[in-house]
Design an enzyme around this catalytic site. Structure first.
Site, PDB file in Angstrom:
ATOM      1  N   ASN A   1       0.875  -1.167   0.000  1.00 37.12           N
ATOM      2  CA  ASN A   1       0.000   0.000   0.000  1.00 37.12           C
ATOM      3  C   ASN A   1       0.917   1.222   0.000  1.00 37.12           C
ATOM      4  O   ASN A   1       1.467   1.592   1.030  1.00 37.12           O
ATOM      5  CB  ASN A   1      -0.885  -0.036   1.248  1.00 37.12           C
ATOM      6  CG  ASN A   1      -1.819   1.157   1.336  1.00 37.12           C
ATOM      7  OD1 ASN A   1      -1.749   2.074   0.501  1.00 37.12           O
ATOM      8  ND2 ASN A   1      -2.679   1.163   2.323  1.00 37.12           N
TER       9      ASN A   1
ATOM     10  N   ARG B   1      -2.475  -2.016  -3.546  1.00 36.11           N
ATOM     11  CA  ARG B   1      -3.675  -1.215  -3.358  1.00 36.11           C
ATOM     12  C   ARG B   1      -3.601  -0.034  -4.326  1.00 36.11           C
ATOM     13  O   ARG B   1      -2.582   0.656  -4.395  1.00 36.11           O
ATOM     14  CB  ARG B   1      -3.728  -0.690  -1.927  1.00 36.11           C
ATOM     15  CG  ARG B   1      -4.879   0.251  -1.732  1.00 36.11           C
ATOM     16  CD  ARG B   1      -4.841   0.888  -0.376  1.00 36.11           C
ATOM     17  NE  ARG B   1      -5.990   1.766  -0.228  1.00 36.11           N
ATOM     18  CZ  ARG B   1      -5.960   2.913   0.419  1.00 36.11           C
ATOM     19  NH1 ARG B   1      -4.835   3.331   0.968  1.00 36.11           N
ATOM     20  NH2 ARG B   1      -7.038   3.652   0.521  1.00 36.11           N
TER      21      ARG B   1
ATOM     22  N   HIS C   1     -12.838   2.822   0.124  1.00 36.73           N
ATOM     23  CA  HIS C   1     -12.829   1.712   1.095  1.00 36.73           C
ATOM     24  C   HIS C   1     -13.503   0.468   0.511  1.00 36.73           C
ATOM     25  O   HIS C   1     -14.003  -0.383   1.262  1.00 36.73           O
ATOM     26  CB  HIS C   1     -13.605   2.057   2.395  1.00 36.73           C
ATOM     27  CG  HIS C   1     -13.017   3.155   3.218  1.00 36.73           C
ATOM     28  ND1 HIS C   1     -13.792   4.142   3.781  1.00 36.73           N
ATOM     29  CD2 HIS C   1     -11.739   3.423   3.587  1.00 36.73           C
ATOM     30  CE1 HIS C   1     -13.018   4.963   4.470  1.00 36.73           C
ATOM     31  NE2 HIS C   1     -11.763   4.557   4.358  1.00 36.73           N
TER      32      HIS C   1
ATOM     33  N   ARG D   1     -12.185  15.124   8.443  1.00 37.46           N
ATOM     34  CA  ARG D   1     -12.972  15.574   7.279  1.00 37.46           C
ATOM     35  C   ARG D   1     -14.388  15.924   7.701  1.00 37.46           C
ATOM     36  O   ARG D   1     -14.977  15.256   8.547  1.00 37.46           O
ATOM     37  CB  ARG D   1     -13.031  14.471   6.217  1.00 37.46           C
ATOM     38  CG  ARG D   1     -11.713  14.142   5.588  1.00 37.46           C
ATOM     39  CD  ARG D   1     -11.919  13.177   4.405  1.00 37.46           C
ATOM     40  NE  ARG D   1     -10.663  12.599   3.991  1.00 37.46           N
ATOM     41  CZ  ARG D   1     -10.422  11.278   3.947  1.00 37.46           C
ATOM     42  NH1 ARG D   1     -11.368  10.410   4.278  1.00 37.46           N
ATOM     43  NH2 ARG D   1      -9.259  10.845   3.559  1.00 37.46           N
TER      44      ARG D   1
ATOM     45  N   GLU E   1      -7.971  -5.353   5.126  1.00 36.50           N
ATOM     46  CA  GLU E   1      -7.803  -4.974   3.726  1.00 36.50           C
ATOM     47  C   GLU E   1      -6.613  -5.693   3.089  1.00 36.50           C
ATOM     48  O   GLU E   1      -6.666  -6.044   1.910  1.00 36.50           O
ATOM     49  CB  GLU E   1      -7.666  -3.448   3.616  1.00 36.50           C
ATOM     50  CG  GLU E   1      -9.025  -2.772   3.793  1.00 36.50           C
ATOM     51  CD  GLU E   1      -8.960  -1.276   4.032  1.00 36.50           C
ATOM     52  OE1 GLU E   1      -8.673  -0.884   5.174  1.00 36.50           O
ATOM     53  OE2 GLU E   1      -9.205  -0.510   3.095  1.00 36.50           O
TER      54      GLU E   1
END
Ligand code: ADP
Length: 397
Positions: free
Chosen positions: A7, A90, A179, A240, A385
């Site tokens: 990743n 990823r 996601h 966020r 993940e």
């Protein structure tokens, strides 16, 4: 088969070496401060973490250091490079080009590059990692697993914004969602764990981490998700803002004398849990401590967060005309009982009830929270993940 999962970000790179048969993590770690100075964290299964401050001017050098650590004669997890059978990468944005994972051919890399303007911070970094791996391991098959792919099954009514249609035609402005690897993995695990038929199920996945999103998964396919063109839309997150009135951007720009990109920086990095607490911590461990101390802003932030999650879940029950199971996952979903309780309290109208004693004891395990008489099953289903990327990689090579 040993799969190296990568990743890659602009200055950091996380990796895991996974044995696909046992699904065990053989070694994992990260490279930080690539191009600045450099720090390698390496941990072989069962051993302590090793941290080495070492120069890594480029991603290629960072990956070479990872390989060296993996094949180190004393602490390495494997004997030689030949024991890496595939690499799974990823990739953040696959635009409309990728609805599933793909083997990374030159043609595919070109198509990923064409998605760069949709994720200017992430995709170029992902590509740098892929190219560096290709140079260092030219004969090892590489697979790209996209954050957006799982959401490509969303219908037009879910992905189109109420904007001039030409913006979609010309610039592909639409909702993509992120996601996806987690939403796909967790929805499947939820069906398995709860003995449901995935192909005949209505599952809502609440991926609540520092970045947070919710998805509605109907018969194994995503029909809606809360993030949009970028990961800024949807839930209130660590830093966020999530959904807001777009007119706020101009209003704040004028009041604070900021440019649009400066306001967007505030929305991405200084809002959410941090912003609501006037610059406080986005980490829910700290938020809970502040609540215990009686910090009113922390109470508001927690309430805003949970209320938004509950509203999204309600809207996805409408999107699917019902729900069989709700899964909480990621750092907050797996660990913060207060969030799960507050969210489920809003959902009493659906006949949902959870066992608070079980809820309070649940940290990161696969656990059913709903009571036997609850009309909807509620569970904590940990995401993974890296494992999801390894599985996808094996399936393709
Ligand atoms: P990301 O991958 O987006 O960084 P994670 O899924 O790792 O996010 O979640 C990180 C967040 O989860 C932390 O910021 C924190 O708010 C929360 N978290 C993680 N572990 C715990 C814990 N044990 N107790 C409370 N909150 C936790």
């Amino acid at each position: 088969m040993n799969v190296l999962v990568i990743n890659c970000g602009s200055s950091s790179l996380k990796y895991q070496l996974i044995d696909s048969e046992s699904e065990a993590v053989l070694a994992k770690g990260l490279c930080e401060r690539i191009g600045i100075d450099g720090r390698l964290v390496y941990q072989k299964a069962g051993l302590d973490k090793e941290i080495t401050e070492t120069d890594m001017p480029t991603h290629k050098q960072a990956i070479q250091l990872v390989i060296d650590a993996l094949i180190n004669p004393t602490t390495g997890a494997i004997k030689s490079l030949e024991e890496i059978d595939a690499v799974g990468h990823r990739v953040v944005h696959g635009g409309e080009k990728f609805a599933s994972s793909v083997v990374l051919t030159d043609e595919v890399l070109k198509a990923i590059e064409e998605c760069n303007d949709l994720a200017p911070l992430h995709n170029p970094a992902n590509l740098i990692g892929i190219n560096a791996c290709k140079e260092l391991m030219p004969n090892v098959p590489m697979v790209g697993v996209f954050d957006t792919a799982f959401h490509q099954t969303m219908p037009e009514k879910a992905y189109l914004y109420g904007l001039p249609y030409e913006y979609y035609e010309k610039y592909k402005v639409r909702r993509y969602g992120f996601h996806g690897t987690s939403h796909s993995f967790v929805s499947k695990e939820t069906a398995n764990f709860l003995n449901m038929d995935l192909n005949n199920s209505k599952i809502i996945v609440a991926h609540l981490g520092n970045g947070a999103s919710i998805s509605a998964v109907l018969n194994g396919e995503c029909v809606d998700t809360s993030m949009g063109l970028t990961p800024l839309e949807g839930l209130v997150m660590g830093t966020r803002s999530g959904d807001l009135d777009p007119a706020i951007i101009e209003f704040i720009a004028n009041k604070e004398n900021l440019s649009i990109s400066e306001v967007l920086n505030v929305l991405n990095k200084k809002s959410g849990m941090t912003g609501l607490q006037k610059g406080g911590s986005s980490d829910f461990r700290d938020v809970q401590d502040e609540i215990k101390k009686g910090n009113k802003l922390a109470v508001y932030a927690m309430d805003v967060f949970c209320y938004r999650v509950a509203k999204y879940i309600g809207s996805y029950v409408a999107a699917m005309n019902g729900v069989d199971a709700i899964a909480f996952t990621a750092g907050i979903g797996e660990n913060v009982a207060m969030v799960r309780r507050k969210v489920c309290e809003y959902l009493g109208y659906l006949g949902i009830s959870i066992d608070e004693e079980t809820n309070l004891k649940t940290f990161g395990d696969e656990v059913v929270l709903s009571t036997p008489d609850s009309k909807v099953k509620v569970a904590v289903v940990p995401t993974n993940e890296e494992l999801a990327i390894a599985r996808e990689t094996v399936a393709l090579v």
